[in-house]
Motif scaffolding. Structure first.
Motif, PDB file in Angstrom:
ATOM      1  N   ALA A 309       0.831  -1.204   0.000  1.00  0.00           N
ATOM      2  CA  ALA A 309       0.000   0.000   0.000  1.00  0.00           C
ATOM      3  C   ALA A 309       0.863   1.251   0.000  1.00  0.00           C
ATOM      4  O   ALA A 309       0.607   2.208  -0.749  1.00  0.00           O
ATOM      5  CB  ALA A 309      -0.929  -0.012   1.210  1.00  0.00           C
ATOM      6  N   ARG A 310       1.899   1.251   0.814  1.00  0.00           N
ATOM      7  CA  ARG A 310       2.787   2.427   0.882  1.00  0.00           C
ATOM      8  C   ARG A 310       3.538   2.637  -0.434  1.00  0.00           C
ATOM      9  O   ARG A 310       3.721   3.775  -0.877  1.00  0.00           O
ATOM     10  CB  ARG A 310       3.771   2.260   2.038  1.00  0.00           C
ATOM     11  CG  ARG A 310       3.114   2.479   3.400  1.00  0.00           C
ATOM     12  CD  ARG A 310       4.056   2.169   4.534  1.00  0.00           C
ATOM     13  NE  ARG A 310       3.474   2.561   5.826  1.00  0.00           N
ATOM     14  CZ  ARG A 310       3.771   1.993   6.976  1.00  0.00           C
ATOM     15  NH1 ARG A 310       4.654   0.996   7.012  1.00  0.00           N
ATOM     16  NH2 ARG A 310       3.214   2.412   8.103  1.00  0.00           N
ATOM     17  N   LYS A 311       3.948   1.539  -1.066  1.00  0.00           N
ATOM     18  CA  LYS A 311       4.647   1.663  -2.348  1.00  0.00           C
ATOM     19  C   LYS A 311       3.711   2.196  -3.435  1.00  0.00           C
ATOM     20  O   LYS A 311       4.114   3.000  -4.283  1.00  0.00           O
ATOM     21  CB  LYS A 311       5.233   0.303  -2.761  1.00  0.00           C
ATOM     22  CG  LYS A 311       6.439  -0.127  -1.950  1.00  0.00           C
ATOM     23  CD  LYS A 311       6.968  -1.473  -2.415  1.00  0.00           C
ATOM     24  CE  LYS A 311       8.200  -1.891  -1.618  1.00  0.00           C
ATOM     25  NZ  LYS A 311       9.355  -0.998  -1.841  1.00  0.00           N
ATOM     26  N   LEU A 312       2.476   1.750  -3.418  1.00  0.00           N
ATOM     27  CA  LEU A 312       1.496   2.213  -4.404  1.00  0.00           C
ATOM     28  C   LEU A 312       1.230   3.715  -4.238  1.00  0.00           C
ATOM     29  O   LEU A 312       1.111   4.448  -5.225  1.00  0.00           O
ATOM     30  CB  LEU A 312       0.187   1.435  -4.250  1.00  0.00           C
ATOM     31  CG  LEU A 312       0.233  -0.059  -4.586  1.00  0.00           C
ATOM     32  CD1 LEU A 312      -1.110  -0.715  -4.273  1.00  0.00           C
ATOM     33  CD2 LEU A 312       0.591  -0.274  -6.051  1.00  0.00           C
ATOM     34  N   ILE A 313       1.139   4.165  -2.999  1.00  0.00           N
ATOM     35  CA  ILE A 313       0.889   5.583  -2.737  1.00  0.00           C
ATOM     36  C   ILE A 313       2.049   6.438  -3.235  1.00  0.00           C
ATOM     37  O   ILE A 313       1.846   7.527  -3.783  1.00  0.00           O
ATOM     38  CB  ILE A 313       0.637   5.799  -1.225  1.00  0.00           C
ATOM     39  CG1 ILE A 313      -0.657   5.107  -0.806  1.00  0.00           C
ATOM     40  CG2 ILE A 313       0.556   7.289  -0.887  1.00  0.00           C
ATOM     41  CD1 ILE A 313      -0.822   4.951   0.684  1.00  0.00           C
ATOM     42  N   GLU A 314       3.280   5.937  -3.063  1.00  0.00           N
ATOM     43  CA  GLU A 314       4.455   6.700  -3.492  1.00  0.00           C
ATOM     44  C   GLU A 314       4.518   6.843  -5.007  1.00  0.00           C
ATOM     45  O   GLU A 314       5.144   7.760  -5.528  1.00  0.00           O
ATOM     46  CB  GLU A 314       5.731   6.020  -2.988  1.00  0.00           C
ATOM     47  CG  GLU A 314       5.929   6.108  -1.489  1.00  0.00           C
ATOM     48  CD  GLU A 314       5.994   7.549  -0.974  1.00  0.00           C
ATOM     49  OE1 GLU A 314       6.559   8.405  -1.701  1.00  0.00           O
ATOM     50  OE2 GLU A 314       5.458   7.814   0.112  1.00  0.00           O
ATOM     51  N   LYS A 315       3.854   5.934  -5.735  1.00  0.00           N
ATOM     52  CA  LYS A 315       3.870   6.006  -7.202  1.00  0.00           C
ATOM     53  C   LYS A 315       2.999   7.123  -7.749  1.00  0.00           C
ATOM     54  O   LYS A 315       3.175   7.561  -8.887  1.00  0.00           O
ATOM     55  CB  LYS A 315       3.393   4.666  -7.785  1.00  0.00           C
ATOM     56  CG  LYS A 315       4.395   3.528  -7.659  1.00  0.00           C
ATOM     57  CD  LYS A 315       3.854   2.291  -8.365  1.00  0.00           C
ATOM     58  CE  LYS A 315       4.856   1.156  -8.313  1.00  0.00           C
ATOM     59  NZ  LYS A 315       4.335  -0.044  -9.045  1.00  0.00           N
ATOM     60  N   VAL A 316       2.048   7.573  -6.975  1.00  0.00           N
ATOM     61  CA  VAL A 316       1.086   8.586  -7.438  1.00  0.00           C
ATOM     62  C   VAL A 316       1.635   9.979  -7.150  1.00  0.00           C
ATOM     63  O   VAL A 316       2.085  10.279  -6.043  1.00  0.00           O
ATOM     64  CB  VAL A 316      -0.280   8.410  -6.737  1.00  0.00           C
ATOM     65  CG1 VAL A 316      -1.271   9.453  -7.246  1.00  0.00           C
ATOM     66  CG2 VAL A 316      -0.808   6.999  -6.968  1.00  0.00           C
ATOM     67  N   GLU A 317       1.599  10.815  -8.167  1.00  0.00           N
ATOM     68  CA  GLU A 317       2.110  12.174  -8.021  1.00  0.00           C
ATOM     69  C   GLU A 317       1.237  12.980  -7.065  1.00  0.00           C
ATOM     70  O   GLU A 317       0.013  12.994  -7.167  1.00  0.00           O
ATOM     71  CB  GLU A 317       2.159  12.879  -9.388  1.00  0.00           C
ATOM     72  CG  GLU A 317       2.769  14.273  -9.327  1.00  0.00           C
ATOM     73  CD  GLU A 317       2.811  14.936 -10.694  1.00  0.00           C
ATOM     74  OE1 GLU A 317       3.191  16.111 -10.774  1.00  0.00           O
ATOM     75  OE2 GLU A 317       2.459  14.251 -11.693  1.00  0.00           O
TER      76      GLU A 317
END
Length: 320
Positions: A309-317
């Protein structure tokens, strides 16, 4: 001229709640903030952590600080649905059946070690969690306005446990992971134990807010300002979970709504009447982690849903 929300009374009440909790529980600041966020956002919460990190204590303490009816259910493998919801009992004097409500009929219900009960008992909470009512013998019983379920579970001991189905997990607004204290926090815990053997008893804790005041805090959510760019930010985070190769099943629109509500409640706890991207980034992993089904490859690599979840959030600008 734009009207701003006066958060003075809100800040005083929430500040007093946090202070009372800190007097009994050392550390766990993030877990405390997230749990209060769920309560204000009018959602059920799942607390997960190894034994001894104060999951049950935190849930009971928050319940004591709200002047509401509280009940606790210790889930066990032999627990039946009627033990939670209640049952109809035949009255010999009136020759009629009378309903005797179970512990689920309270304002705040602590479901301790919820994953120790079999599937049919877990399923008994489905309607209560979603509809805030229970249907027993064809009669519907509506729960109170502040009805909240705080459930705990142990993630490391799987013997004698029953995994919660995805449909029930999705009904929890947030899954909060409680970790070990830091060395400094553990020293403080030991110091308190060494200084006095009698800790503050939960029975001595007095409520800080009433049910009506809690409902008033929840009403303030409608006045929290959320920019259109942040709505898109939430939608993009959820969309990323559906497109990721690490995820077998992503988040549903219910997760988007939960993220929005939690971000607004968290902003209020920080003393603001507007949401920032950091509010969303703080609550999003805990809104998402129990709604993500990882692929077998991802799990074999040792990643947890919270990591993903944290990695996915970091992908979004992040919106400017």
């Amino acid at each position: 001229m734009e009207t701003r929300t006066d958060l003075t009374a809100f800040a005083r009440k929430t500040g007093e709640i946090k202070q009372r909790i800190a007097e009994i529980i050392v550390g766990q600041t993030e877990a405390v903030d997230l749990l209060l966020t769920c309560v204000i956002a009018d959602g059920h919460v799942l607390l997960e952590g190894v034994p001894g990190v104060a999951k049950t204590l935190l849930a009971r303490l928050v319940s004591r600080l709200i002047d509401a009816r509280f009940s606790r259910v210790q889930f066990t493998p032999d627990l039946m649905p009627s033990d939670v919801l209640g049952t109809s009992v035949f009255n010999m004097k009136t020759s009629e059946f009378g309903f005797h409500p179970g512990p689920a009929f309270a304002d705040i219900v602590l479901a301790d070690e919820i994953n120790r009960a079999p599937a049919k008992t877990q399923a008994a909470l489905f309607e209560v969690m979603e509809e805030r009512q229970a249907t027993i013998d064809g009669t519907s019983y509506v729960m109170g306005d502040v009805y909240t379920i705080i459930a705990t579970q142990n993630p490391v001991e799987h013997e004698g446990t029953y995994r919660l189905p995805e449909a029930q997990l999705d009904r929890f607004l947030m899954k909060i992971t409680m970790g070990y204290p830091s060395v400094e926090e553990e020293v403080e815990i030991l110091s308190r134990h060494n200084a006095r053997s009698n800790f503050s008893r939960l029975d001595d804790v007095q409520p800080v807010i009433t049910k009506d005041e809690l409902l008033g805090l929840r009403d303030m959510l409608d006045s929290v300002v959320v920019d259109a760019s942040l709505l898109r930010y939430i939608a993009q985070i959820v969309a990323e979970s559906r497109e990721s190769r690490a995820v077998y099943v992503g988040c549903s629109p219910r997760a988007s709504v939960a993220m929005l509500q939690c971000a607004k409640a968290y902003a209020l706890l920080q003393g603001r009447d507007f949401v920032t991207p950091d509010d969303i980034k703080t609550v999003a992993p805990y809104v998402m982690q129990h709604r993500l089904q990882l692929t077998a490859e991802t799990e074999m690599e040792g990643f947890t849903p919270l990591d993903v979840a944290r990695k996915l959030i970091e992908k979004v600008e992040v919106p400017k």
